[in-house]
Design an enzyme around this catalytic site. Structure first.
Site, PDB file in Angstrom:
ATOM      1  N   ARG A 135      11.857 -30.520   8.767  1.00  0.00           N
ATOM      2  CA  ARG A 135      11.136 -29.629   7.856  1.00  0.00           C
ATOM      3  C   ARG A 135      11.974 -29.384   6.613  1.00  0.00           C
ATOM      4  O   ARG A 135      13.155 -29.062   6.713  1.00  0.00           O
ATOM      5  CB  ARG A 135      10.844 -28.294   8.556  1.00  0.00           C
ATOM      6  CG  ARG A 135      10.316 -27.187   7.648  1.00  0.00           C
ATOM      7  CD  ARG A 135      10.020 -25.931   8.464  1.00  0.00           C
ATOM      8  NE  ARG A 135       9.661 -24.781   7.649  1.00  0.00           N
ATOM      9  CZ  ARG A 135      10.484 -23.757   7.370  1.00  0.00           C
ATOM     10  NH1 ARG A 135      11.733 -23.755   7.840  1.00  0.00           N
ATOM     11  NH2 ARG A 135      10.081 -22.744   6.633  1.00  0.00           N
TER      12      ARG A 135
ATOM     13  N   ARG B  51       6.324  -9.465  -4.373  1.00  0.00           N
ATOM     14  CA  ARG B  51       7.542  -8.659  -4.467  1.00  0.00           C
ATOM     15  C   ARG B  51       7.346  -7.489  -5.424  1.00  0.00           C
ATOM     16  O   ARG B  51       6.544  -7.576  -6.362  1.00  0.00           O
ATOM     17  CB  ARG B  51       8.729  -9.507  -4.965  1.00  0.00           C
ATOM     18  CG  ARG B  51       9.046 -10.700  -4.063  1.00  0.00           C
ATOM     19  CD  ARG B  51      10.262 -11.471  -4.560  1.00  0.00           C
ATOM     20  NE  ARG B  51      10.497 -12.669  -3.769  1.00  0.00           N
ATOM     21  CZ  ARG B  51      11.128 -12.686  -2.601  1.00  0.00           C
ATOM     22  NH1 ARG B  51      11.603 -11.545  -2.097  1.00  0.00           N
ATOM     23  NH2 ARG B  51      11.301 -13.803  -1.942  1.00  0.00           N
TER      24      ARG B  51
ATOM     25  N   LYS C 231      -0.190 -22.488   8.358  1.00  0.00           N
ATOM     26  CA  LYS C 231       0.704 -21.505   8.993  1.00  0.00           C
ATOM     27  C   LYS C 231      -0.074 -20.201   9.185  1.00  0.00           C
ATOM     28  O   LYS C 231      -0.607 -19.639   8.212  1.00  0.00           O
ATOM     29  CB  LYS C 231       1.935 -21.280   8.119  1.00  0.00           C
ATOM     30  CG  LYS C 231       2.821 -22.521   8.019  1.00  0.00           C
ATOM     31  CD  LYS C 231       3.873 -22.375   6.943  1.00  0.00           C
ATOM     32  CE  LYS C 231       4.904 -21.302   7.262  1.00  0.00           C
ATOM     33  NZ  LYS C 231       5.950 -21.238   6.210  1.00  0.00           N
TER      34      LYS C 231
ATOM     35  N   THR D 163       9.867 -19.635  14.404  1.00  0.00           N
ATOM     36  CA  THR D 163      10.545 -18.419  13.961  1.00  0.00           C
ATOM     37  C   THR D 163      11.343 -17.734  15.059  1.00  0.00           C
ATOM     38  O   THR D 163      10.806 -17.349  16.087  1.00  0.00           O
ATOM     39  CB  THR D 163       9.598 -17.384  13.340  1.00  0.00           C
ATOM     40  OG1 THR D 163       8.595 -18.028  12.560  1.00  0.00           O
ATOM     41  CG2 THR D 163      10.369 -16.437  12.447  1.00  0.00           C
TER      42      THR D 163
END
Length: 476
Positions: A35, A76, A218, A276
């Site tokens: 990846r 953000r 995802k 993860t």
């Protein structure tokens, strides 16, 4: 060289593993797919890594898959005056607005008008991976007033999640579009789309890729869970991205969702990757925690196609050891006396199509007759993925004349992928398949194998042939 396990391992490349020798060590340790995280990779870095992987591929003589993971829309907050790091107290009022002036302990700039315009009273904003939680009490396109539900320190450019809000923009940013084109030019095998919310998010990617790469969605947003079946249908594979999913949803719901997604993908015949924090402690430690070992083992028991390492292999102190550890866990699980019964219990009935019926029959015939291998001749990869969905105890060889197909299939459960010349006739196919089973170490002369394919050759989705053949002799 063949693996001693069926589940595949994805390893993320990064500063700890970007050189050719490091990549080769990771492959030898057990990595099947690499990846490349486009959040941290320029196009030059992408091309260099792809080139090094292809050099390793040539040296080891086995196909290697490459996944380019697009960053997606990173949300953000703005900056604070004098780089301050104010601490927000529980119950305090805090404002997020469209004013780009530096923030303070009472407000901050939110440079995402699409969020401000979508927030409603009662919605949450999670800052810095959920360390700070704000609840909206007044909402307008220019200014939202919130109450601090979970206080803490906030600072410049911290990430924001909005789990209750569907953002009215696609999952592709301008950076992602440029990265996607670069990934296509570099001839990667998969692209991963981050922060998918709805099936429509996949359409632009599909229009751009035109089938040249596999598209992996995802799942890390609550909105994606609500439309999971539609997203699976439009994807070529799914990633259970537990990191962001665990920020935006209650942590205790993630294990159940992981099981649900694995089973839904298996039913659909689409590969599913669990990712993860699988061996998070191995970023700084040569051995994992017992809980991490159980976590990886559970994903294997559940029938995931692949398990993934992120920072462990990209930036950790022990990248090779992390892959070796994951490999050992997977091998041990697959040898467990309960493994086959658990995998079999999760099996779903085949769809009412000729291709699915043929593949289900191949599984049953191979195990009833104790054949040495199932050999799936496939142009697009569909025949091999159908065989993989059955999770047979019999080894599967995915055999294709297309190197791109073979590389893409390296993510699929139990698929030993081989590129070979196209078959001219059915008899030629049987001869090639028997030869492959022998040379790849799956069958000895005199043993029987099962060959499945679509006739006429090269027609995607037309699996309609089963043949039992003796290795080293003519067709039985």
């Amino acid at each position: 060289m063949k693996r001693n396990r069926r589940v595949k391992i994805l390893a993320t490349l990064g500063p700890a593993s970007s050189e050719k020798e490091a990549i080769k060590k990771l492959w030898l340790a057990g990595a099947d797919v690499f990846r490349i995280n486009m959040s941290h990779s320029s196009h030059e870095v992408l091309n260099n890594l792809v080139g090094r992987i292809r050099e390793v591929e040539a040296e080891v003589g086995r196909p290697i898959g490459i996944l380019a993971d697009l960053q997606g829309p990173k949300l953000r907050v703005g900056t604070f005056a004098d780089d301050a790091k104010p601490i927000l107290e529980n119950g305090a009022t805090f404002v997020v607005d469209a004013n780009d002036a530096p923030g303070d302990a009472s407000r901050v700039y939110l440079p995402h008008p699409e969020i401000l315009g979508s927030l409603e009273v009662g919605h949450r904003l999670l800052v810095d991976d959920g360390k700070v939680c704000l609840r909206v009490t007044e909402a307008s396109p220019q200014r939202c007033v919130t109450t601090v539900e979970v206080g803490g320190k906030i600072s410049n450019r911290k990430g924001v999640s909005v789990p209750d809000t569907e953002i009215p923009v696609g999952a592709l940013t301008e950076k992602d579009r440029a990265d996607l084109l670069a990934a296509l030019d570099a001839k990667v095998d998969w692209v991963a789309l981050s922060f998918v919310q709805r099936p429509e998010d996949l359409i632009e990617v599909r229009n751009t890729t035109q089938g040249r790469v596999g598209v992996l969605a995802k799942i890390e947003k609550p909105q994606a869970i609500d439309r999971l079946s539609e997203i699976i249908e439009l994807s070529d594979a799914i990633m259970v991205a537990r990191g962001d999913l665990g920020v935006e949803m209650p942590l205790e719901q993630v294990p159940g969702l992981q099981k649900r997604m694995i089973r839904a993908c298996r039913k659909a015949g689409k590969p599913v990757v669990v990712a993860t924090q699988m061996l998070e402690s191995m970023i700084t430690s040569p051995v994992p925690t017992r809980a991490e070992v159980s976590d990886v083992a559970n994903a294997v028991f559940e029938g995931a196609d692949a398990v993934m390492l992120s920072a462990e292999s990209a930036a950790g102190d022990f990248p090779t050891e992390a892959v070796t550890t994951m490999d050992k866990i997977a091998v041990e699980v697959e040898q467990d006396e309960n493994y086959r019964s658990i995998i079999h219990a999760q099996r779903t009935e085949p769809e009412a199509t000729g291709a699915d019926a043929i593949t289900a029959a191949a599984h049953q015939v191979a195990e009833t007759l104790d054949l040495a291998a199932i050999i799936s001749y496939t142009a697009s990869g569909g025949t091999a993925l159908r065989a993989s969905r059955e999770r047979p105890a019999t080894p599967i060889i995915a055999f294709s004349p297309e190197i791109s197909t073979v590389r893409r299939l390296t993510i699929g459960w139990g698929l030993h992928c081989v590129a070979n010349q196209d078959a001219a006739t059915e008899e030629d196919l049987i001869d090639r398949a028997c030869c492959l089973a022998n040379t790849e170490g799956f069958a000895k002369p005199g043993q029987r194998v099962l060959v499945s394919a679509g006739v006429p050759f090269g027609t995607p989705g037309s699996t309609n042939m089963l043949r039992i053949a003796f290795v080293g002799s003519k067709d039985a």
